[in-house]
Design a protein around this motif. Structure first.
Motif, PDB file in Angstrom:
ATOM      1  N   ASP A 136       0.688  -1.183  -0.126  1.00 29.11           N
ATOM      2  CA  ASP A 136       0.017  -0.067  -0.001  1.00 29.11           C
ATOM      3  C   ASP A 136       0.785   1.062   0.183  1.00 29.11           C
ATOM      4  N   GLU A 137       2.206   1.052   0.257  1.00 24.68           N
ATOM      5  CA  GLU A 137       2.799   2.396   0.661  1.00 24.68           C
ATOM      6  C   GLU A 137       3.925   2.436  -0.615  1.00 24.68           C
ATOM      7  N   LEU A 138       4.505   1.499  -0.994  1.00 28.79           N
ATOM      8  CA  LEU A 138       5.593   1.507  -1.823  1.00 28.79           C
ATOM      9  C   LEU A 138       5.115   1.101  -3.163  1.00 28.79           C
ATOM     10  N   PRO A 139       5.915   1.740  -4.273  1.00 27.62           N
ATOM     11  CA  PRO A 139       5.810   1.203  -5.573  1.00 27.62           C
ATOM     12  C   PRO A 139       6.165  -0.357  -6.019  1.00 27.62           C
ATOM     13  N   ASP A 140       5.564  -0.724  -7.028  1.00 30.36           N
ATOM     14  CA  ASP A 140       5.435  -2.106  -7.045  1.00 30.36           C
ATOM     15  C   ASP A 140       7.020  -2.542  -7.536  1.00 30.36           C
ATOM     16  N   GLN A 141       7.182  -3.371  -7.056  1.00 32.79           N
ATOM     17  CA  GLN A 141       8.997  -3.892  -7.086  1.00 32.79           C
ATOM     18  C   GLN A 141       9.006  -5.491  -6.864  1.00 32.79           C
ATOM     19  N   PRO A 142       9.962  -6.160  -7.132  1.00 34.28           N
ATOM     20  CA  PRO A 142      10.353  -7.388  -6.482  1.00 34.28           C
ATOM     21  C   PRO A 142      10.657  -7.330  -4.960  1.00 34.28           C
ATOM     22  N   VAL A 143      10.224  -8.528  -4.427  1.00 30.63           N
ATOM     23  CA  VAL A 143      10.591  -8.550  -2.899  1.00 30.63           C
ATOM     24  C   VAL A 143      11.152  -9.991  -2.777  1.00 30.63           C
ATOM     25  N   THR A 180       6.135 -20.030   0.132  1.00 32.87           N
ATOM     26  CA  THR A 180       5.324 -20.614  -1.002  1.00 32.87           C
ATOM     27  C   THR A 180       3.614 -20.262  -0.661  1.00 32.87           C
ATOM     28  N   ARG A 181       3.439 -20.379   0.615  1.00 35.55           N
ATOM     29  CA  ARG A 181       2.185 -19.950   0.914  1.00 35.55           C
ATOM     30  C   ARG A 181       1.834 -18.414   1.009  1.00 35.55           C
ATOM     31  N   LEU A 182       2.899 -17.670   1.160  1.00 34.48           N
ATOM     32  CA  LEU A 182       2.647 -16.327   0.730  1.00 34.48           C
ATOM     33  C   LEU A 182       2.546 -15.891  -0.624  1.00 34.48           C
ATOM     34  N   GLY A 183       3.072 -16.501  -1.529  1.00 27.87           N
ATOM     35  CA  GLY A 183       2.876 -16.447  -2.838  1.00 27.87           C
ATOM     36  C   GLY A 183       4.330 -16.253  -3.805  1.00 27.87           C
ATOM     37  N   PHE A 184       5.294 -16.575  -2.715  1.00 32.55           N
ATOM     38  CA  PHE A 184       6.570 -16.440  -3.506  1.00 32.55           C
ATOM     39  C   PHE A 184       6.977 -17.595  -4.461  1.00 32.55           C
ATOM     40  N   GLN A 185       7.609 -17.251  -5.275  1.00 32.15           N
ATOM     41  CA  GLN A 185       7.988 -18.292  -6.329  1.00 32.15           C
ATOM     42  C   GLN A 185       9.625 -18.552  -6.343  1.00 32.15           C
ATOM     43  N   ARG A 186       9.808 -20.172  -6.556  1.00 30.01           N
ATOM     44  CA  ARG A 186      11.335 -20.138  -6.455  1.00 30.01           C
ATOM     45  C   ARG A 186      11.969 -19.576  -7.680  1.00 30.01           C
ATOM     46  N   VAL A 187      12.968 -18.946  -7.709  1.00 28.64           N
ATOM     47  CA  VAL A 187      13.761 -18.292  -8.626  1.00 28.64           C
ATOM     48  C   VAL A 187      15.072 -19.168  -8.944  1.00 28.64           C
ATOM     49  N   ALA A 234      13.524 -17.127  -3.848  1.00 27.61           N
ATOM     50  CA  ALA A 234      12.248 -16.865  -4.231  1.00 27.61           C
ATOM     51  C   ALA A 234      11.880 -15.216  -4.198  1.00 27.61           C
ATOM     52  N   ALA A 235      10.852 -15.249  -4.978  1.00 29.95           N
ATOM     53  CA  ALA A 235      10.544 -13.910  -5.282  1.00 29.95           C
ATOM     54  C   ALA A 235       9.064 -13.660  -5.558  1.00 29.95           C
ATOM     55  N   ALA A 236       8.543 -12.521  -5.460  1.00 26.02           N
ATOM     56  CA  ALA A 236       7.220 -12.143  -5.667  1.00 26.02           C
ATOM     57  C   ALA A 236       7.182 -10.634  -5.989  1.00 26.02           C
ATOM     58  N   ASP A 237       6.181 -10.124  -6.699  1.00 28.29           N
ATOM     59  CA  ASP A 237       5.950  -8.627  -6.906  1.00 28.29           C
ATOM     60  C   ASP A 237       5.223  -8.338  -5.786  1.00 28.29           C
ATOM     61  N   LEU A 238       5.731  -7.193  -5.256  1.00 36.27           N
ATOM     62  CA  LEU A 238       5.186  -6.434  -4.163  1.00 36.27           C
ATOM     63  C   LEU A 238       3.496  -6.232  -4.139  1.00 36.27           C
ATOM     64  N   HIS A 239       3.002  -5.758  -5.301  1.00 38.84           N
ATOM     65  CA  HIS A 239       1.995  -5.395  -5.383  1.00 38.84           C
ATOM     66  C   HIS A 239       0.806  -6.758  -5.276  1.00 38.84           C
ATOM     67  N   SER A 240       1.255  -7.766  -5.489  1.00 40.14           N
ATOM     68  CA  SER A 240       0.550  -9.004  -5.338  1.00 40.14           C
ATOM     69  C   SER A 240       0.060  -9.093  -4.010  1.00 40.14           C
ATOM     70  N   PHE A 241       0.495  -8.227  -3.159  1.00 35.81           N
ATOM     71  CA  PHE A 241       0.048  -8.280  -1.582  1.00 35.81           C
ATOM     72  C   PHE A 241      -0.822  -7.096  -1.304  1.00 35.81           C
ATOM     73  N   LYS A 242      -1.220  -6.308  -2.318  1.00 38.84           N
ATOM     74  CA  LYS A 242      -2.006  -5.234  -2.125  1.00 38.84           C
ATOM     75  C   LYS A 242      -3.198  -5.458  -1.007  1.00 38.84           C
ATOM     76  N   ALA A 243      -3.234  -4.933  -0.089  1.00 39.16           N
ATOM     77  CA  ALA A 243      -4.379  -4.928   0.957  1.00 39.16           C
ATOM     78  C   ALA A 243      -5.631  -4.774   0.495  1.00 39.16           C
ATOM     79  N   THR A 244      -6.670  -5.846   1.060  1.00 36.78           N
ATOM     80  CA  THR A 244      -8.103  -5.714   0.738  1.00 36.78           C
ATOM     81  C   THR A 244      -8.666  -4.821   1.765  1.00 36.78           C
ATOM     82  N   ALA A 245      -9.815  -4.444   1.704  1.00 36.27           N
ATOM     83  CA  ALA A 245     -10.687  -3.733   2.660  1.00 36.27           C
ATOM     84  C   ALA A 245     -10.563  -4.491   4.111  1.00 36.27           C
ATOM     85  N   SER A 246     -10.391  -5.695   4.187  1.00 35.27           N
ATOM     86  CA  SER A 246     -10.268  -6.296   5.658  1.00 35.27           C
ATOM     87  C   SER A 246      -9.106  -6.397   5.993  1.00 35.27           C
TER      88      SER A 246
END
Length: 194
Positions: A134-141, A157-164, A177-189
């Protein structure tokens, strides 16, 4: 990059946890994390207790509390430290990157043995990643862990990271392992930082 380098929230609350800055009252718990052989089994082994105590005597809690993106994972009801979580930049000098420049965001965490197996690491990591998205620009984590650390790999893996890939460091095979930061965009809850 003109954007903040890491998460700026000083506290993030979840249903069971509070991610917050370290306090003097946390020093005993921090020493226990760094000196426990099972907690540090995939991190090069336990640190000598005397050396860890001397570090905190010389530097105080500010050595940890003042680091950006560094949090104590505390029980929400008791405020007792159960672990630590860091979302900061992986040094470009270290192996394990997905960009040429390096210095990607890297998620690391450490939980005391009494908190293993209860989903607290997932809850803390998800909350921090949602707040960062929610705070930072999209980037790899990144998540980097010893390949032998099956629990950590399952959590990634459960968090959504993919082995690189894998690489050798600290006399052991490491998994990147890596994921795109914005794949964690917060939902209303989702939890919101304060």
């Amino acid at each position: 990059m003109n954007a903040p380098s890491t998460l700026s929230a000083t506290e993030i609350a979840t249903d069971r946890l509070r991610l917050r800055k370290a306090r003097d009252a946390d020093i005993d718990g921090l020493i226990a994390l760094r000196t426990d052989p099972q907690v540090r089994a995939h991190l090069g082994g336990p640190r000598p207790r005397e050396a860890v105590e001397q570090y905190f005597e010389a530097n105080g809690i500010s050595a940890i509390a003042d680091r950006p993106g560094t949090y104590v994972i505390a029980d929400k009801e008791t405020d007792r430290l159960v672990g630590t979580l860091v979302l900061d930049r992986r040094s470009a000098d270290l192996p394990g990157h997905v960009t040429e420049e390096g210095a990607e965001l890297e998620l690391t965490y450490l939980l005391g043995r009494g908190s293993w197996g209860s989903g607290l690491a997932f809850e803390a990591a998800k909350a921090a990643l949602c707040a960062a998205a929610d705070e930072l620009p999209d980037q790899p984590v990144l998540v980097v862990t010893q390949t032998a650390n099956e629990r950590s790999l399952k959590l990634a893996t459960r968090l959504g990271f993919q082995r690189v890939g894998t690489f050798e460091a600290y006399a052991a095979e490491q998994t990147l392992a890596a994921a795109d930061l914005h794949s964690f965009k917060a939902t209303a809850s989702a939890p919101r930082p304060r």
